[in-house]
Design an enzyme around this catalytic site. Structure first.
Site, PDB file in Angstrom:
ATOM      1  N   SER B 122       0.788  -1.383   0.161  1.00  0.00           N
ATOM      2  CA  SER B 122      -0.241  -0.093  -0.180  1.00  0.00           C
ATOM      3  C   SER B 122       1.114   1.470   0.152  1.00  0.00           C
ATOM      4  O   SER B 122       1.869   0.829   0.505  1.00  0.00           O
ATOM      5  CB  SER B 122      -1.004   0.019   1.523  1.00  0.00           C
ATOM      6  OG  SER B 122      -1.297   1.308   1.767  1.00  0.00           O
ATOM      7  N   TYR B 146      -0.617   0.036   9.567  1.00  0.00           N
ATOM      8  CA  TYR B 146      -1.259  -0.872   8.987  1.00  0.00           C
ATOM      9  C   TYR B 146      -0.037  -0.657   7.480  1.00  0.00           C
ATOM     10  O   TYR B 146       0.736  -1.369   6.992  1.00  0.00           O
ATOM     11  CB  TYR B 146      -1.723   0.232   7.838  1.00  0.00           C
ATOM     12  CG  TYR B 146      -2.841  -0.137   6.488  1.00  0.00           C
ATOM     13  CD1 TYR B 146      -2.635  -1.969   6.564  1.00  0.00           C
ATOM     14  CD2 TYR B 146      -2.849   0.378   5.431  1.00  0.00           C
ATOM     15  CE1 TYR B 146      -3.486  -2.589   4.668  1.00  0.00           C
ATOM     16  CE2 TYR B 146      -3.045  -0.287   4.525  1.00  0.00           C
ATOM     17  CZ  TYR B 146      -3.278  -1.235   4.107  1.00  0.00           C
ATOM     18  OH  TYR B 146      -4.016  -1.844   2.823  1.00  0.00           O
ATOM     19  N   LYS B 150       2.592  -3.382   5.934  1.00  0.00           N
ATOM     20  CA  LYS B 150       2.616  -3.487   4.716  1.00  0.00           C
ATOM     21  C   LYS B 150       4.437  -3.869   4.563  1.00  0.00           C
ATOM     22  O   LYS B 150       5.070  -4.633   3.721  1.00  0.00           O
ATOM     23  CB  LYS B 150       2.237  -2.501   3.826  1.00  0.00           C
ATOM     24  CG  LYS B 150       0.497  -2.534   4.157  1.00  0.00           C
ATOM     25  CD  LYS B 150       0.134  -4.160   3.356  1.00  0.00           C
ATOM     26  CE  LYS B 150      -1.194  -4.724   3.021  1.00  0.00           C
ATOM     27  NZ  LYS B 150      -1.559  -6.134   2.605  1.00  0.00           N
TER      28      LYS B 150
END
Lengths: 320, 320
Positions: B122, B146, B150
């Site tokens: 992402s 997050y 990633k």
């Protein structure tokens, strides 16, 4: 200040402990207790405060939790499976350098006191097709598992810090030379042994040629920087708490010349020059044009000459 | 070609499955079997080959191993705890996005066949004080858990690939818009809902102003790129198998104008404009000046206008 050094039996851990003993303070406060934890019982040091020696295995969450007492103020996380070893044993490298790291961070988080965690990363995080020079803004594309694990360690340290679980700071160590003691399983081992052994009248092999150049720091400057690193005000770290520790690029020729300048011509004659293909493969991916701007701005320092590194070794590590 | 999509119940997984069904081939070979695995049983799709639907939880190594059959050629690893959710539940984010990822990589490694693993990273990996524009050589300094997870996923994918355990390739997805279906827990949710809901006669809230600009890709282009991504010859990936998928920067104003151009003035009137502080905090750390040079060179493509994105949504996702 209650300080814990995980990896306290290692070269850096022992020298750091002795420097802390000499200083007696950290972050402006008297040191009341120092614990040296490692998988083997650490060697004892003389100190004006209480020192504890603990066998601990960070791959076991229970052992990691036992090592990190609730009133620990500063944790130095120096323990690692080094480069060639982590390359040789993939699973063991991840077990210690990723899962062990996580166990330490989780325990530090569980304390609820935001302890300072000083993590030693490595310039092995640099590599790949990323253009040199490497600055604090360069992509990390490690080409060995050890470098991968250190880069992951940095990301975790930053996230746990951002969340307020710890007050982390990570420093990518240059190759440390001259390392005292026995060779470890780092691919960079020869970068110390070709000085350490000849300075004690023994032969040592150099598997690269005279023009091989790389990024170095003396053990003495390294531990001085680790003390400073713990003392950097948190607000000065910005949004990335990890940075490269200053070092200097030297060629093998310059380093040998420095040894000769300090100790005369005999040691250099004890160096043999056999290529070692298994090390060459690892070294090929290493980088040396590294610009540690942030750490320099925050007051961390490189050596001024490799002659200094040789002198430090003679002063600090050779029996008189 | 035996293909597995982990996250096969999700938006991208479902669209990818339908594209694969339409194509019938991947990497120049006929698709013989497609498995859609997810924590909930995936919706069925029509396909000219066998399709299996499997409940699987990658946080459980046994379940992950069951999902990945020994003759799997290509694994799409799309499953993740998304941004706002991973920020809200720190432990669950790491459980899925780090440990679940590791379970998948370990099972892929255990196959001994070097399966292709296509991982969706992402643009949340970008952030911090790193100067824009972000290129393939920019430091990853994510400012949410997050993004951290990633970035770690990318490092692991590269190391497992370098070791010859898998043939991995990772793509940092732009924000996908217009997403069909229900809102998920991504902080970017409104970037779809302010089109999706009004185009169906319902109100939706926009918590940022008209000039907010960001980096987007339509779901249709995203899955086309994921097919291409699996087909890039391994030798063209170089030493970093992860890259940003092309996208385009649009302002909210441009996007609303595009909706009006395609669907008339009524939908835009259904947008409300209430600020949401808990989202603002996450968005503040996001970056948009991103230059996905490597992916573009390898043939991956952005949208050409946001009107296309609106049309794709009307064509692909709204009942006629």
């Amino acid at each position: 200040m209650n300080i814990l050094i995980i990896g306290g039996a290692g070269l850096v851990g022992q020298k750091l402990a002795r420097l802390l003993a000499k200083r007696g303070t950290l972050r402006g406060k008297p040191i009341t207790r120092l614990t040296l934890a490692d998988v083997v019982t650490p060697a004892e040091i003389d100190a004006p405060f209480e020192v504890a020696y603990q066998k601990a295995d960070i791959t076991d969450p229970v052992s990691a939790a036992e090592a990190i007492a609730p009133d620990t103020d500063v944790i130095y996380l120096l323990a690692a499976v080094v480069s060639a070893h982590a390359e040789e044993d993939f699973d063991f490298g991840y077990k210690v350098n990723l899962h062990g790291h996580l166990n330490v961070l989780e325990r530090a988080r569980a304390l609820g006191t935001q302890p300072v965690v000083v993590f030693t990363s490595s310039i092995a995080v640099y590599g790949g097709e990323v253009p040199q020079p490497f600055t604090d803004d360069s992509f990390l594309n490690p080409q060995i598992s050890y470098g991968t694990q250190k880069a992951i360690g940095e990301l975790l340290l930053n996230d746990y810090s951002r969340r307020g679980f710890i007050d982390g700071r990570g420093f990518r160590l240059p190759t440390i030379s001259v390392r005292p003691g026995k060779p470890n399983r780092a691919a960079s081992g020869f970068m110390s042994s070709i000085f350490r052994e000849p300075l004690q009248g023994q032969a040592a092999n150099c598997p690269v040629d005279m023009d091989f150049h790389h990024f170095y720091l003396s053990p003495r400057k390294c531990v001085e920087n680790l003390v400073k690193g713990a003392e950097i005000p948190r607000e000065d770290l910005g949004l990335n708490h990890c940075m490269t520790m200053p070092g200097q690029v030297w060629t093998i020729r310059q380093m040998i010349d420095a040894m000769t300048a300090v100790a005369g011509p005999e040691p250099a004659k004890l160096i043999t020059w056999e290529p070692q293909p298994e090390i060459a493969g690892i070294l090929k991916g290493w980088r040396n044009d590294i610009r540690p701007q942030k750490a320099a701005r925050l007051g961390l320092e490189p050596d001024t000459s490799f002659e200094d590194n040789i002198r430090y070794f003679l002063e600090d590590d050779l029996p008189a």
